[in-house]
Design a protein around this motif. Structure first.
Motif, mmCIF file in Angstrom:
data_model
loop_
_atom_site.group_PDB
_atom_site.id
_atom_site.type_symbol
_atom_site.label_atom_id
_atom_site.label_comp_id
_atom_site.label_asym_id
_atom_site.label_seq_id
_atom_site.Cartn_x
_atom_site.Cartn_y
_atom_site.Cartn_z
ATOM 1 N N THR A 140 0.820 -1.221 0.000
ATOM 2 C CA THR A 140 0.000 0.000 0.000
ATOM 3 C C THR A 140 0.855 1.272 0.000
ATOM 4 O O THR A 140 0.497 2.258 -0.634
ATOM 5 C CB THR A 140 -0.923 0.030 1.240
ATOM 6 N N VAL A 141 1.986 1.269 0.718
ATOM 7 C CA VAL A 141 2.755 2.503 0.902
ATOM 8 C C VAL A 141 4.199 2.388 0.394
ATOM 9 O O VAL A 141 4.671 3.257 -0.349
ATOM 10 C CB VAL A 141 2.778 2.903 2.408
ATOM 11 N N VAL A 142 4.904 1.329 0.783
ATOM 12 C CA VAL A 142 6.347 1.252 0.468
ATOM 13 C C VAL A 142 6.544 1.010 -1.032
ATOM 14 O O VAL A 142 7.283 1.746 -1.693
ATOM 15 C CB VAL A 142 7.045 0.152 1.315
ATOM 16 N N PHE A 143 5.875 -0.020 -1.559
ATOM 17 C CA PHE A 143 5.950 -0.295 -3.004
ATOM 18 C C PHE A 143 4.541 -0.435 -3.588
ATOM 19 O O PHE A 143 4.099 -1.535 -3.925
ATOM 20 C CB PHE A 143 6.775 -1.563 -3.271
ATOM 21 N N PRO A 144 3.826 0.707 -3.736
ATOM 22 C CA PRO A 144 2.454 0.624 -4.263
ATOM 23 C C PRO A 144 2.423 0.111 -5.704
ATOM 24 O O PRO A 144 1.376 -0.319 -6.177
ATOM 25 C CB PRO A 144 1.937 2.063 -4.161
ATOM 26 N N HIS A 145 3.579 0.153 -6.408
ATOM 27 C CA HIS A 145 3.603 -0.335 -7.790
ATOM 28 C C HIS A 145 4.236 -1.722 -7.897
ATOM 29 O O HIS A 145 4.624 -2.139 -8.998
ATOM 30 C CB HIS A 145 4.339 0.665 -8.696
ATOM 31 N N ALA A 146 4.334 -2.440 -6.788
ATOM 32 C CA ALA A 146 4.899 -3.800 -6.822
ATOM 33 C C ALA A 146 4.132 -4.632 -7.854
ATOM 34 O O ALA A 146 2.906 -4.530 -7.957
ATOM 35 C CB ALA A 146 4.784 -4.438 -5.440
ATOM 36 N N GLU A 147 4.874 -5.463 -8.585
ATOM 37 C CA GLU A 147 4.223 -6.240 -9.663
ATOM 38 C C GLU A 147 3.406 -7.399 -9.116
ATOM 39 O O GLU A 147 2.526 -7.920 -9.792
ATOM 40 C CB GLU A 147 5.266 -6.792 -10.641
ATOM 41 N N LEU A 148 3.730 -7.839 -7.893
ATOM 42 C CA LEU A 148 2.923 -8.895 -7.274
ATOM 43 C C LEU A 148 2.723 -8.564 -5.800
ATOM 44 O O LEU A 148 3.694 -8.306 -5.078
ATOM 45 C CB LEU A 148 3.607 -10.266 -7.415
ATOM 46 N N LYS A 149 1.451 -8.544 -5.374
ATOM 47 C CA LYS A 149 1.139 -8.251 -3.975
ATOM 48 C C LYS A 149 0.356 -9.416 -3.390
ATOM 49 O O LYS A 149 -0.621 -9.863 -3.994
ATOM 50 C CB LYS A 149 0.285 -6.985 -3.859
ATOM 51 N N ILE A 150 0.774 -9.860 -2.218
ATOM 52 C CA ILE A 150 0.085 -10.945 -1.539
ATOM 53 C C ILE A 150 -0.389 -10.418 -0.187
ATOM 54 O O ILE A 150 0.400 -9.794 0.546
ATOM 55 C CB ILE A 150 1.048 -12.136 -1.272
ATOM 56 N N PHE A 151 -1.657 -10.656 0.141
ATOM 57 C CA PHE A 151 -2.118 -10.385 1.507
ATOM 58 C C PHE A 151 -2.290 -11.745 2.163
ATOM 59 O O PHE A 151 -3.151 -12.539 1.802
ATOM 60 C CB PHE A 151 -3.427 -9.596 1.513
ATOM 61 N N LYS A 194 -3.937 5.316 12.453
ATOM 62 C CA LYS A 194 -4.294 6.283 11.405
ATOM 63 C C LYS A 194 -3.328 6.199 10.228
ATOM 64 O O LYS A 194 -3.716 6.284 9.080
ATOM 65 C CB LYS A 194 -4.287 7.693 11.981
ATOM 66 N N VAL A 195 -2.007 6.071 10.560
ATOM 67 C CA VAL A 195 -1.026 6.060 9.465
ATOM 68 C C VAL A 195 -0.729 4.638 9.009
ATOM 69 O O VAL A 195 -0.404 3.762 9.813
ATOM 70 C CB VAL A 195 0.326 6.715 9.874
ATOM 71 N N SER A 196 -0.839 4.440 7.711
ATOM 72 C CA SER A 196 -0.523 3.147 7.087
ATOM 73 C C SER A 196 -1.042 1.941 7.867
ATOM 74 O O SER A 196 -0.277 1.057 8.243
ATOM 75 C CB SER A 196 1.003 3.002 6.937
ATOM 76 N N PRO A 197 -2.348 1.882 8.093
ATOM 77 C CA PRO A 197 -2.869 0.704 8.796
ATOM 78 C C PRO A 197 -2.713 -0.551 7.941
ATOM 79 O O PRO A 197 -2.530 -0.446 6.726
ATOM 80 C CB PRO A 197 -4.358 1.045 8.985
ATOM 81 N N LEU A 198 -2.782 -1.700 8.625
ATOM 82 C CA LEU A 198 -2.740 -2.969 7.893
ATOM 83 C C LEU A 198 -4.058 -3.160 7.161
ATOM 84 O O LEU A 198 -5.091 -3.382 7.786
ATOM 85 C CB LEU A 198 -2.515 -4.122 8.880
ATOM 86 N N VAL A 199 -4.022 -3.000 5.837
ATOM 87 C CA VAL A 199 -5.207 -3.266 5.001
ATOM 88 C C VAL A 199 -4.737 -3.998 3.760
ATOM 89 O O VAL A 199 -3.584 -3.861 3.350
ATOM 90 C CB VAL A 199 -5.945 -1.988 4.517
ATOM 91 N N ARG A 200 -5.645 -4.744 3.182
ATOM 92 C CA ARG A 200 -5.299 -5.425 1.939
ATOM 93 C C ARG A 200 -5.355 -4.409 0.801
ATOM 94 O O ARG A 200 -6.367 -3.726 0.635
ATOM 95 C CB ARG A 200 -6.315 -6.556 1.727
ATOM 96 N N ALA A 201 -4.286 -4.296 0.013
ATOM 97 C CA ALA A 201 -4.301 -3.414 -1.154
ATOM 98 C C ALA A 201 -5.346 -3.964 -2.126
ATOM 99 O O ALA A 201 -5.553 -5.179 -2.200
ATOM 100 C CB ALA A 201 -2.925 -3.395 -1.827
ATOM 101 N N ALA A 202 -6.008 -3.057 -2.863
ATOM 102 C CA ALA A 202 -7.088 -3.492 -3.758
ATOM 103 C C ALA A 202 -6.607 -4.544 -4.753
ATOM 104 O O ALA A 202 -7.354 -5.440 -5.129
ATOM 105 C CB ALA A 202 -7.634 -2.274 -4.500
ATOM 106 N N ASP A 203 -5.336 -4.445 -5.159
ATOM 107 C CA ASP A 203 -4.821 -5.391 -6.165
ATOM 108 C C ASP A 203 -3.980 -6.514 -5.556
ATOM 109 O O ASP A 203 -3.204 -7.158 -6.261
ATOM 110 C CB ASP A 203 -4.018 -4.634 -7.230
ATOM 111 N N ALA A 204 -4.130 -6.755 -4.246
ATOM 112 C CA ALA A 204 -3.368 -7.853 -3.622
ATOM 113 C C ALA A 204 -4.146 -9.167 -3.711
ATOM 114 O O ALA A 204 -5.367 -9.177 -3.606
ATOM 115 C CB ALA A 204 -3.078 -7.523 -2.164
ATOM 116 N N VAL A 205 -3.427 -10.256 -3.893
ATOM 117 C CA VAL A 205 -4.046 -11.586 -3.901
ATOM 118 C C VAL A 205 -4.170 -12.041 -2.448
ATOM 119 O O VAL A 205 -3.182 -12.049 -1.715
ATOM 120 C CB VAL A 205 -3.152 -12.594 -4.672
ATOM 121 N N LEU A 206 -5.387 -12.400 -2.049
ATOM 122 C CA LEU A 206 -5.597 -12.845 -0.670
ATOM 123 C C LEU A 206 -5.269 -14.338 -0.553
ATOM 124 O O LEU A 206 -5.836 -15.156 -1.272
ATOM 125 C CB LEU A 206 -7.055 -12.595 -0.266
#
Ligand code: CDP
Ligand code: CDP
Length: 240
Positions: A140-151, A194-206
């Protein structure tokens, strides 16, 4: 083949470090544990007696701290340590793996100015790609453009049991209900800050690995990585 940036986020004990380390091994990528940086700073704050969440002195502490992550020796790897962690040039690999330090880490992690310092470090460390970085806000914050995201997730009970077993092996005298309570308290702080809570990025694979072992989960993520690598290679050849 172009190397990916892989972001793995999830709650405590979900298996992020084990998964990230194994995926990095299989793909020949660099493994980076962002939580170890929060833990190292948490340890420094504890040692300095800074147990409140008073932001300005803690942000100052973060700015004056040097944290380095290195690959473990074979013996450390065999003992279950996936990263070597150095705080101001002194190794703290073992010292940061206590519930007390985990709690201190999650307290200082609520402070925006502390996060800015550590996020900048993480972005520098992973800038070249070919990395698997795990934490709470990587996709979500450090690498929002990561090519693969896993939650990565698992039930709180299973996560607490995993952590409790690790404590037992080290000879720590914590009960399972105590560890479950700490895991739940940390989940709440990590998800509700408030800052950078743990949430699944919209494009992350759960991926829920409540009933999966590390190897199975790693095979799944490696398969997803290879697919992404192929897609990117095809897109590049079409463009060029
Ligand atoms: O990094 P995180 O806190 O998310 O979890 P971890 O340190 O990778 O995993 C916590 C413990 O659970 C370790 O002892 C792992 O071996 C174990 N584990 C497991 O038994 N099954 C899984 N699918 C994942 C992790
Ligand atoms: O291994 P475990 O999942 O129990 O925790 P960790 O990844 O070592 O992280 C310790 C604490 O640092 C977490 O509870 C978070 O509060 C914080 N953290 C964070 O805020 N952002 C990250 N990217 C990584 C960790």
């Amino acid at each position: 083949m172009r190397k990916l940036t892989i972001a793995i986020d999830g709650p405590a004990g979900s298996g992020k470090s084990s998964l990230a380390r194994r995926v990095a091994q299989i793909l020949g990528y660099l493994y980076l544990d962002s939580g170890a940086m929060y833990r190292a700073l948490g340890l420094k704050a504890l040692r300095a007696g800074m147990t409140s969440d008073n932001a300005p002195p803690l942000a100052e502490l973060a700015r004056g701290t040097h944290i380095e992550l290195k690959s473990p020796t074979e013996e450390q790897e065999a003992a279950g340590f996936k990263n070597r962690v150095f705080l101001d040039n002194v190794e703290v690999t073992h010292e940061i793996r206590t519930e007390e330090v985990a709690k201190a880490a999650s307290l200082i992690a609520t402070i925006a100015d502390v996060r800015h310092v550590l996020v900048a470090e993480q972005q520098r460390a992973g800038a070249g790609g070919g990395v698997v970085m795990e934490g709470r806000d990587i996709g979500t914050v450090v690498f929002p453009h990561a090519e693969l995201k896993i939650f990565l997730d698992a039930s709180a009970e299973v996560r607490a049991e995993r952590r409790w077993k690790e404590h037992q092996e080290k000879g720590d005298v914590l009960t399972l209900p105590e560890v479950l309570e700490e895991v739940r308290a940390r989940d709440k702080r990590d998800r509700e800050r408030k800052v950078s809570p743990l949430v699944r990025a919209a494009d992350a694979v759960l991926v829920d690995n409540t009933a999966m072992d590390v190897e199975e989960t790693a095979r799944l993520v490696v398969m997803l990585s290879r697919e992404r690598e192929k897609e990117l290679a095809q897109a590049a050849s079409r463009a060029g």
